[in-house]
Design a protein around this motif. Structure first.
Motif, PDB file in Angstrom:
ATOM      1  N   VAL A 208       0.949  -1.193   0.009  1.00  0.00           N
ATOM      2  CA  VAL A 208      -0.038   0.074   0.021  1.00  0.00           C
ATOM      3  C   VAL A 208       0.867   1.145  -0.053  1.00  0.00           C
ATOM      4  O   VAL A 208       1.987   1.301   0.491  1.00  0.00           O
ATOM      5  CB  VAL A 208      -1.007   0.010   1.321  1.00  0.00           C
ATOM      6  N   VAL A 209       0.523   2.280  -0.774  1.00  0.00           N
ATOM      7  CA  VAL A 209       1.253   3.467  -0.693  1.00  0.00           C
ATOM      8  C   VAL A 209       0.002   4.685  -0.422  1.00  0.00           C
ATOM      9  O   VAL A 209      -0.821   4.741  -0.889  1.00  0.00           O
ATOM     10  CB  VAL A 209       1.847   3.829  -2.282  1.00  0.00           C
ATOM     11  N   VAL A 210       0.429   5.357   0.456  1.00  0.00           N
ATOM     12  CA  VAL A 210      -0.751   6.483   1.038  1.00  0.00           C
ATOM     13  C   VAL A 210       0.193   7.543   0.704  1.00  0.00           C
ATOM     14  O   VAL A 210       1.338   8.213   1.375  1.00  0.00           O
ATOM     15  CB  VAL A 210      -1.015   6.123   2.306  1.00  0.00           C
ATOM     16  N   LEU A 211      -0.543   8.450   0.162  1.00  0.00           N
ATOM     17  CA  LEU A 211       0.027   9.864  -0.366  1.00  0.00           C
ATOM     18  C   LEU A 211      -0.603  11.020   0.522  1.00  0.00           C
ATOM     19  O   LEU A 211      -0.402  12.354   0.433  1.00  0.00           O
ATOM     20  CB  LEU A 211      -0.066  10.373  -2.019  1.00  0.00           C
ATOM     21  N   GLY A 212      -1.399  10.832   1.159  1.00  0.00           N
ATOM     22  CA  GLY A 212      -2.409  11.834   1.988  1.00  0.00           C
ATOM     23  C   GLY A 212      -2.264  11.301   3.507  1.00  0.00           C
ATOM     24  O   GLY A 212      -1.556  10.699   4.094  1.00  0.00           O
ATOM     25  N   PRO A 213      -3.003  12.252   4.269  1.00  0.00           N
ATOM     26  CA  PRO A 213      -2.805  11.948   5.859  1.00  0.00           C
ATOM     27  C   PRO A 213      -3.394  10.815   6.202  1.00  0.00           C
ATOM     28  O   PRO A 213      -4.313  10.224   5.521  1.00  0.00           O
ATOM     29  CB  PRO A 213      -3.541  13.357   6.209  1.00  0.00           C
ATOM     30  N   VAL A 214      -2.937  10.353   7.655  1.00  0.00           N
ATOM     31  CA  VAL A 214      -3.500   9.209   8.177  1.00  0.00           C
ATOM     32  C   VAL A 214      -4.027   9.624   9.290  1.00  0.00           C
ATOM     33  O   VAL A 214      -3.705  10.606  10.051  1.00  0.00           O
ATOM     34  CB  VAL A 214      -2.459   7.910   8.145  1.00  0.00           C
ATOM     35  N   GLY A 215      -4.864   8.673   9.808  1.00  0.00           N
ATOM     36  CA  GLY A 215      -5.525   8.804  11.185  1.00  0.00           C
ATOM     37  C   GLY A 215      -4.397   8.014  12.228  1.00  0.00           C
ATOM     38  O   GLY A 215      -3.388   7.640  12.020  1.00  0.00           O
ATOM     39  N   ARG A 216      -5.133   7.784  13.425  1.00  0.00           N
ATOM     40  CA  ARG A 216      -4.298   7.040  14.361  1.00  0.00           C
ATOM     41  C   ARG A 216      -4.325   5.626  14.412  1.00  0.00           C
ATOM     42  O   ARG A 216      -5.273   5.103  13.611  1.00  0.00           O
ATOM     43  CB  ARG A 216      -4.675   7.179  15.780  1.00  0.00           C
ATOM     44  N   ASN A 217      -3.170   5.118  14.861  1.00  0.00           N
ATOM     45  CA  ASN A 217      -3.301   3.469  14.826  1.00  0.00           C
ATOM     46  C   ASN A 217      -3.034   2.802  13.575  1.00  0.00           C
ATOM     47  O   ASN A 217      -3.529   1.561  13.308  1.00  0.00           O
ATOM     48  CB  ASN A 217      -4.632   2.755  15.404  1.00  0.00           C
ATOM     49  N   VAL A 218      -2.250   3.428  12.674  1.00  0.00           N
ATOM     50  CA  VAL A 218      -1.856   2.844  11.456  1.00  0.00           C
ATOM     51  C   VAL A 218      -0.879   1.774  11.702  1.00  0.00           C
ATOM     52  O   VAL A 218      -0.143   1.459  12.659  1.00  0.00           O
ATOM     53  CB  VAL A 218      -1.072   3.899  10.754  1.00  0.00           C
ATOM     54  N   ALA A 219      -1.281   0.657  11.009  1.00  0.00           N
ATOM     55  CA  ALA A 219      -0.681  -0.705  10.817  1.00  0.00           C
ATOM     56  C   ALA A 219      -0.867  -1.596  11.917  1.00  0.00           C
ATOM     57  O   ALA A 219      -0.300  -2.667  12.128  1.00  0.00           O
ATOM     58  CB  ALA A 219       0.957  -0.454  10.893  1.00  0.00           C
ATOM     59  N   ALA A 220      -1.998  -1.383  12.758  1.00  0.00           N
ATOM     60  CA  ALA A 220      -2.781  -2.293  13.690  1.00  0.00           C
ATOM     61  C   ALA A 220      -2.924  -3.732  13.103  1.00  0.00           C
ATOM     62  O   ALA A 220      -3.578  -3.436  12.097  1.00  0.00           O
ATOM     63  CB  ALA A 220      -3.909  -1.645  14.597  1.00  0.00           C
ATOM     64  N   GLY A 221      -2.609  -4.658  13.437  1.00  0.00           N
ATOM     65  CA  GLY A 221      -2.751  -5.973  12.751  1.00  0.00           C
ATOM     66  C   GLY A 221      -1.974  -6.345  11.539  1.00  0.00           C
ATOM     67  O   GLY A 221      -2.232  -7.229  10.745  1.00  0.00           O
ATOM     68  N   MET A 222      -1.037  -5.330  11.049  1.00  0.00           N
ATOM     69  CA  MET A 222      -0.520  -5.501   9.723  1.00  0.00           C
ATOM     70  C   MET A 222       0.789  -6.627  10.219  1.00  0.00           C
ATOM     71  O   MET A 222       1.877  -6.366  10.685  1.00  0.00           O
ATOM     72  CB  MET A 222       0.376  -4.198   9.337  1.00  0.00           C
ATOM     73  N   THR A 223       0.448  -7.975   9.557  1.00  0.00           N
ATOM     74  CA  THR A 223       1.451  -8.877   9.740  1.00  0.00           C
ATOM     75  C   THR A 223       2.194  -9.363   8.550  1.00  0.00           C
ATOM     76  O   THR A 223       3.217 -10.087   8.653  1.00  0.00           O
ATOM     77  CB  THR A 223       0.553 -10.259  10.150  1.00  0.00           C
ATOM     78  N   GLY A 224       1.932  -8.574   7.241  1.00  0.00           N
ATOM     79  CA  GLY A 224       2.513  -9.017   6.165  1.00  0.00           C
ATOM     80  C   GLY A 224       2.452  -7.880   4.970  1.00  0.00           C
ATOM     81  O   GLY A 224       1.608  -6.735   5.479  1.00  0.00           O
ATOM     82  N   GLY A 225       2.986  -8.107   4.047  1.00  0.00           N
ATOM     83  CA  GLY A 225       2.952  -6.686   3.201  1.00  0.00           C
ATOM     84  C   GLY A 225       3.649  -5.684   3.510  1.00  0.00           C
ATOM     85  O   GLY A 225       4.454  -5.680   4.484  1.00  0.00           O
ATOM     86  N   LEU A 226       3.803  -4.539   2.845  1.00  0.00           N
ATOM     87  CA  LEU A 226       4.585  -3.462   2.664  1.00  0.00           C
ATOM     88  C   LEU A 226       3.817  -2.544   2.819  1.00  0.00           C
ATOM     89  O   LEU A 226       2.642  -2.145   1.926  1.00  0.00           O
ATOM     90  CB  LEU A 226       5.846  -3.102   1.706  1.00  0.00           C
ATOM     91  N   GLY A 227       4.104  -1.173   3.513  1.00  0.00           N
ATOM     92  CA  GLY A 227       3.496   0.199   3.547  1.00  0.00           C
ATOM     93  C   GLY A 227       4.326   1.303   3.214  1.00  0.00           C
ATOM     94  O   GLY A 227       5.425   1.369   3.923  1.00  0.00           O
ATOM     95  N   PHE A 228       4.121   2.089   2.351  1.00  0.00           N
ATOM     96  CA  PHE A 228       4.850   3.148   2.194  1.00  0.00           C
ATOM     97  C   PHE A 228       3.843   4.572   2.615  1.00  0.00           C
ATOM     98  O   PHE A 228       2.962   4.533   1.927  1.00  0.00           O
ATOM     99  CB  PHE A 228       5.379   3.194   0.624  1.00  0.00           C
ATOM    100  N   PHE A 229       4.358   5.493   3.193  1.00  0.00           N
ATOM    101  CA  PHE A 229       3.600   6.456   3.724  1.00  0.00           C
ATOM    102  C   PHE A 229       4.429   7.802   3.579  1.00  0.00           C
ATOM    103  O   PHE A 229       5.258   8.144   4.149  1.00  0.00           O
ATOM    104  CB  PHE A 229       3.147   6.324   5.211  1.00  0.00           C
ATOM    105  N   LEU A 230       3.686   8.945   2.830  1.00  0.00           N
ATOM    106  CA  LEU A 230       4.180  10.212   2.444  1.00  0.00           C
ATOM    107  C   LEU A 230       3.824  10.894   3.782  1.00  0.00           C
ATOM    108  O   LEU A 230       2.799  10.795   4.284  1.00  0.00           O
ATOM    109  CB  LEU A 230       3.683  10.744   1.541  1.00  0.00           C
ATOM    110  N   ASP A 231       4.992  11.267   4.543  1.00  0.00           N
ATOM    111  CA  ASP A 231       4.819  12.315   5.645  1.00  0.00           C
ATOM    112  C   ASP A 231       5.227  13.654   5.563  1.00  0.00           C
ATOM    113  O   ASP A 231       6.327  14.209   5.757  1.00  0.00           O
ATOM    114  CB  ASP A 231       5.612  11.373   6.942  1.00  0.00           C
ATOM    115  N   GLU A 232       4.585  14.462   5.091  1.00  0.00           N
ATOM    116  CA  GLU A 232       4.859  15.911   4.696  1.00  0.00           C
ATOM    117  C   GLU A 232       4.601  16.592   6.053  1.00  0.00           C
ATOM    118  O   GLU A 232       5.249  17.872   6.039  1.00  0.00           O
ATOM    119  CB  GLU A 232       3.670  16.324   3.725  1.00  0.00           C
TER     120      GLU A 232
END
Length: 121
Positions: free
Chosen positions: A7-31
């Motif tokens: 997953v690639v996220v180019l916008g803002p996120v809320g709280r508790n990101v990645a809860a339960g993330m046991t596989g895969g990759l996440g890329f998050f833009l942090d402006e």
């Protein structure tokens, strides 16, 4: 829950990101510079994009997103790639820690494209 893919996220996120993330990759833009405060680190590690394979994977996914949607945000990220890449965080669950996209000591092997990716802005 996230158990695979990317997953690639180019916008803002809320709280508790990645809860339960046991596989895969996440890329998050942090402006805003506050992404790490929003991550649930019980399972995942947080790191910058530290490998050329990871950077290439991220760029390819953003380019595919732009090609499919015309995303102005995606276009801006690609147009300013050298400035924007350091603003991305990568979330790495234990299952992915020895992949070339996250570990500079692991050499990449050619893989066929699977199309299992999501990008949001």
């Amino acid at each position: 829950y996230m158990t695979g893919g990317t997953v690639v996220v180019l916008g803002p996120v809320g709280r508790n990101v990645a809860a339960g993330m046991t596989g895969g990759l996440g890329f998050f833009l942090d402006e805003e510079g506050d992404f790490c405060d929003k991550v649930n680190t019980e399972i995942v590690a947080i790191q910058k994009v530290v490998t050329s394979a990871g950077a290439a994977h991220l760029r390819e996914l953003i380019q595919a997103h732009v090609d499919r949607t015309g995303s102005p945000k995606g276009k801006a990220v690609l147009a300013n790639w050298d400035e924007m890449l350091p603003k991305f965080w990568q979330l790495v669950p234990p299952a992915e820690k020895n992949t070339p996209e996250v570990n500079p000591d692991v050499l990449p092997t050619p893989q066929p494209a699977t199309g299992k990716a999501a990008v949001s802005a």
